[in-house]
Design an enzyme around this catalytic site. Structure first.
Site, PDB file in Angstrom:
ATOM      1  N   LEU A 128      78.839  22.763  26.927  1.00  0.00           N
ATOM      2  CA  LEU A 128      78.146  23.997  26.518  1.00  0.00           C
ATOM      3  C   LEU A 128      79.162  25.109  26.289  1.00  0.00           C
ATOM      4  O   LEU A 128      79.273  25.661  25.201  1.00  0.00           O
ATOM      5  CB  LEU A 128      77.139  24.405  27.619  1.00  0.00           C
ATOM      6  CG  LEU A 128      76.550  25.817  27.484  1.00  0.00           C
ATOM      7  CD1 LEU A 128      75.687  25.927  26.242  1.00  0.00           C
ATOM      8  CD2 LEU A 128      75.753  26.214  28.724  1.00  0.00           C
ATOM      9  N   ASP A 129      79.891  25.416  27.337  1.00  0.00           N
ATOM     10  CA  ASP A 129      80.824  26.544  27.309  1.00  0.00           C
ATOM     11  C   ASP A 129      81.982  26.140  28.183  1.00  0.00           C
ATOM     12  O   ASP A 129      81.934  26.384  29.389  1.00  0.00           O
ATOM     13  CB  ASP A 129      80.113  27.793  27.840  1.00  0.00           C
ATOM     14  CG  ASP A 129      81.009  29.016  27.889  1.00  0.00           C
ATOM     15  OD1 ASP A 129      82.186  28.917  27.537  1.00  0.00           O
ATOM     16  OD2 ASP A 129      80.514  30.081  28.297  1.00  0.00           O
ATOM     17  N   PRO A 130      82.962  25.422  27.643  1.00  0.00           N
ATOM     18  CA  PRO A 130      83.278  25.292  26.225  1.00  0.00           C
ATOM     19  C   PRO A 130      82.551  24.111  25.557  1.00  0.00           C
ATOM     20  O   PRO A 130      82.374  23.068  26.181  1.00  0.00           O
ATOM     21  CB  PRO A 130      84.788  25.017  26.258  1.00  0.00           C
ATOM     22  CG  PRO A 130      84.983  24.233  27.516  1.00  0.00           C
ATOM     23  CD  PRO A 130      83.981  24.790  28.492  1.00  0.00           C
ATOM     24  N   ASP A 142      79.450  26.643  22.350  1.00  0.00           N
ATOM     25  CA  ASP A 142      79.936  27.969  21.923  1.00  0.00           C
ATOM     26  C   ASP A 142      80.892  27.843  20.734  1.00  0.00           C
ATOM     27  O   ASP A 142      80.747  28.549  19.718  1.00  0.00           O
ATOM     28  CB  ASP A 142      80.591  28.722  23.096  1.00  0.00           C
ATOM     29  CG  ASP A 142      81.732  27.950  23.754  1.00  0.00           C
ATOM     30  OD1 ASP A 142      81.854  26.724  23.522  1.00  0.00           O
ATOM     31  OD2 ASP A 142      82.524  28.570  24.509  1.00  0.00           O
TER      32      ASP A 142
END
Lengths: 449, 449
Positions: A127-129, A132
């Site tokens: 997700l993050d990273p 994004d």
């Protein structure tokens, strides 16, 4: 190519394993799931005909290499520091490797080795990273494609709880991901770019100087504090000359002031042990942070209020009280740092219960100039989890990995070497299929005058 | 025993070398002064018939050992991290060694080696550490000797400037010792003991939560902030069970609030570089610490005032302004951390000029019970320097070393191994002779109700 090895079957693996097994039959894949706890792996494979659960102590080099050698693609969910060993194995044994973790400098040094052997290493596929990068690059490429000149990129994300939970505790927050990272968040100095100038916010001001950001679908604005590493992806995103670059973390209203109170008291520091911590109560710990000149006639709670400049029943004081920081209960942890004592307390208070739904919010802002006009595009994603076993965070970490695994297995990925998913070849098919799972970015645009 | 080797002839060596050479003739000593800069050593020896200036690159092992081998006693003024090599040489070559530096854990590990060879290693023979140990232990032993039970030991010290200087700059402070230590002071968490409880003050509150302390001879109280390591000497002082233990640093009134402003802005952090620092002015650096929501209509100076909660011409803002932090002058230092930029600026502004007199203040407080009565004894020392070449700090660092060297050379020191000057054998003759040089502790006692 029909053998996939998944290393690690812990909490964040459910959505990934489910996705890969769902796809396995039609693609004729054999999926081996290896974990240090064979029961965990067996439960996740759940008797699927294309799946095999195996026990693996990842530090046993020969066992690890045996398993890797039998796969075409390795998906590693191991702790990030173990990826260097797995990557070295994969180069020796000619295997592709993908992970959701940050790509370390040591891994980047292996890029030529992966490329020479025509192997794929794709990191930061969560997700993050992960999402994004992909969602940002999609819009950046679109704006550049129509001739727009990017003037600002601001990206905010948060792992939160669904709004129905907000009445249940005054912090309006639960742990949905790594608790230690929450306790340590912001330590150091946040850096970002504004009007072509570098900006710095030290830790002692970070949670005081939050911004308010509106997210479509919510009446109330959210609080956003600056991340430490906003500038990290300037080159990777092709934004080397952008004058405004900011990354932030999203929290519900009221969080930042109260977290700042914990910082000010000293409770987020992990650098020294509290003496005799196992003998102290939380109340005594708070007293240990009060110096004698700080109105000794008052109660400890009122003295902490004085210290923080808070009135007795202020929202911040209510949050501290709710945590039990003024209770006479014993800490019990021996030789613990304040950060560890705080983490252990929060783990009890902020635990996701079985039916709690988590909520992921990610919102990018792109300012750009096109034909002499200034515009701002927002790109926002919201995702609710279903319960504590099927969280939005596990879905958004696992599904990009699973989708990318399918792309590798079906020969759709041509680039070799160590990469993160910023190329169209990577982000376009992943983002497209993520929409089938409700992970969708909605865009809106407005004119800036 | 008639050969003394002094390693290092830098700024802090003047009083030591002068003392040792003054004593050399009557004791028939030969004093070798070695420095990396032969001119510096030659100037300090100044043609004295018992002195010899030599050039030494201390990293050249054979040269160093040759010199050490010719001495009976080595006095090292080298940087603290070099003492371990010198100590190892001294054990091999059977030489006594004394220094003014903190004794490191690695040096303590050599204690058996020194003892087995019947050699003296005495460290912490300067002012702080040094005179603080000696003067504290003298009174502690006295109070214990008359049957008193020690309930509190609080010890404050500061290297300051003489009061006639106070009108000349609003900070009322100049560097008289290591500037880097001043910039880094307090980073971490201060710890002390109060009513048998451990107390903690994090850096973000340390310079806000200072105490006011009166010193005889001054109308105005001084500010005292807590040191990081108050508890370090509990065992060495024989105070294992004392319920109150505090060490602090003395500053003139007004310093702490202004230093706290520098911390809050972020200027004392040495952990990251300021981007393009060589191209920025101080004004631009201050702007880099302001986030956009912080009233962008105001001037940078006024925005910093808002950030700090200070009115435009408050004492704190005047101090920041006087440093030149709002000037358009370029920083010029490349890739510098904020702490380094601040240190370089302060070096210009806080430089001791030739005729400036520095001032050392040290004051201990001892609370004790005797025959059912509670008493407090104060023991205070003030020393003024003469000028920038003959500072109080150089005298108080150099003279205890010199006096102790004489004690070693004349066979008055019987204890062997690694020690600090907490024994009567060490502190009594040193403190007595220090009085001849005006370094004298005055005591007064009061009843506590």
């Amino acid at each position: 190519m029909n053998n996939i090895l998944i290393l690690g079957a812990g909490r964040s693996s459910s959505a990934l394993i489910r996705y890969v097994l769902d796809q396995a039959k039609s693609h004729n894949w054999h999926v081996t799931v290896a974990d240090a706890d064979p029961q965990v792996a067996t439960k996740k494979v759940n008797g699927h005909p294309n799946g095999l659960a195996v026990w693996l102590d990842v530090m046993k080099v020969n066992d690890r290499r045996d398993l890797i050698n039998r796969a075409d693609l390795v998906i590693s969910l191991l702790p990030a520091h173990l990826h260097i060993d797995v990557a070295t194995d994969c180069i020796q044994l000619n295997k592709h490797l993908i992970t959701a973790s940050y790509v370390s400098k040591d891994i980047y040094k292996l890029s030529d080795d992966f490329r020479h052997k025509e192997l794929i290493f794709m990191g930061e596929l969560g997700l993050d990273p992960g999402i994004d990068h992909m969602s940002a690059m999609k819009t950046i490429d679109e704006i550049k494609g129509i001739g727009g000149k990017l003037m600002a990129f601001r990206s905010n994300a948060g792992g939160l709880v669904a709004p129905e939970y907000l009445e249940k505790n005054p912090w309006r927050y639960k742990f949905t991901w790594n608790p230690r990272n929450v306790v340590k968040a912001g330590q150091g100095t946040a850096q970002y770019l504004e009007d072509d100038k570098f900006k710095y916010i030290p830790y002692n001001r970070l949670f005081k100087e939050y911004k308010l950001v509106n997210i479509p679908g919510f009446d109330e604005p959210f609080e956003v504090y600056a991340n430490r590493e906003s500038l990290l992806y300037r080159e990777a995103y092709g934004l080397g000359d952008i004058p405004n670059l900011y990354r932030g973390t999203i929290r519900y209203r009221g969080f930042c002031d109260a977290w700042n109170a914990l910082i000010k008291i000293g409770l987020t520091d992990g650098s020294y042990p509290i003496m005799d911590s196992e003998k102290l109560s939380y109340h005594e710990l708070m007293e240990a942070y009060l110096s004698v000149d700080n109105k000794p006639g008052l109660s400890v709670k009122d003295r902490v209020g004085e210290l923080l400049g808070e009135r007795p029943f202020s929202p911040v004081m209510k949050k501290l009280d709710w945590l039990g920081l003024f209770s006479k209960k014993k800490i019990t942890l021996a030789k613990a740092t304040p950060a560890l004592i705080l983490e252990e307390l929060l783990l009890k208070k902020w635990q996701l219960e079985q039916n709690d739904r988590d909520l992921i919010i990610m919102q990018h802002e792109f300012d750009f100039e096109l034909n002499g006009k200034k515009k701002r595009r927002y790109s926002s994603m919201l995702l609710y989890g279903n319960n504590a076993d099927d969280t939005a965070i596990a879905q958004t970490v696992g599904l990009p990995l699973g989708i990318f695994a399918k792309l590798v297995m079906t020969g759709k990925i041509t680039s070799r070497g160590v990469n993160i998913p910023v190329s169209k070849e990577a982000y376009e098919p992943v983002l497209k299929e993520l929409e089938d799972y409700g992970i969708k970015f909605n865009e809106r645009e407005e004119d800036l005058n």
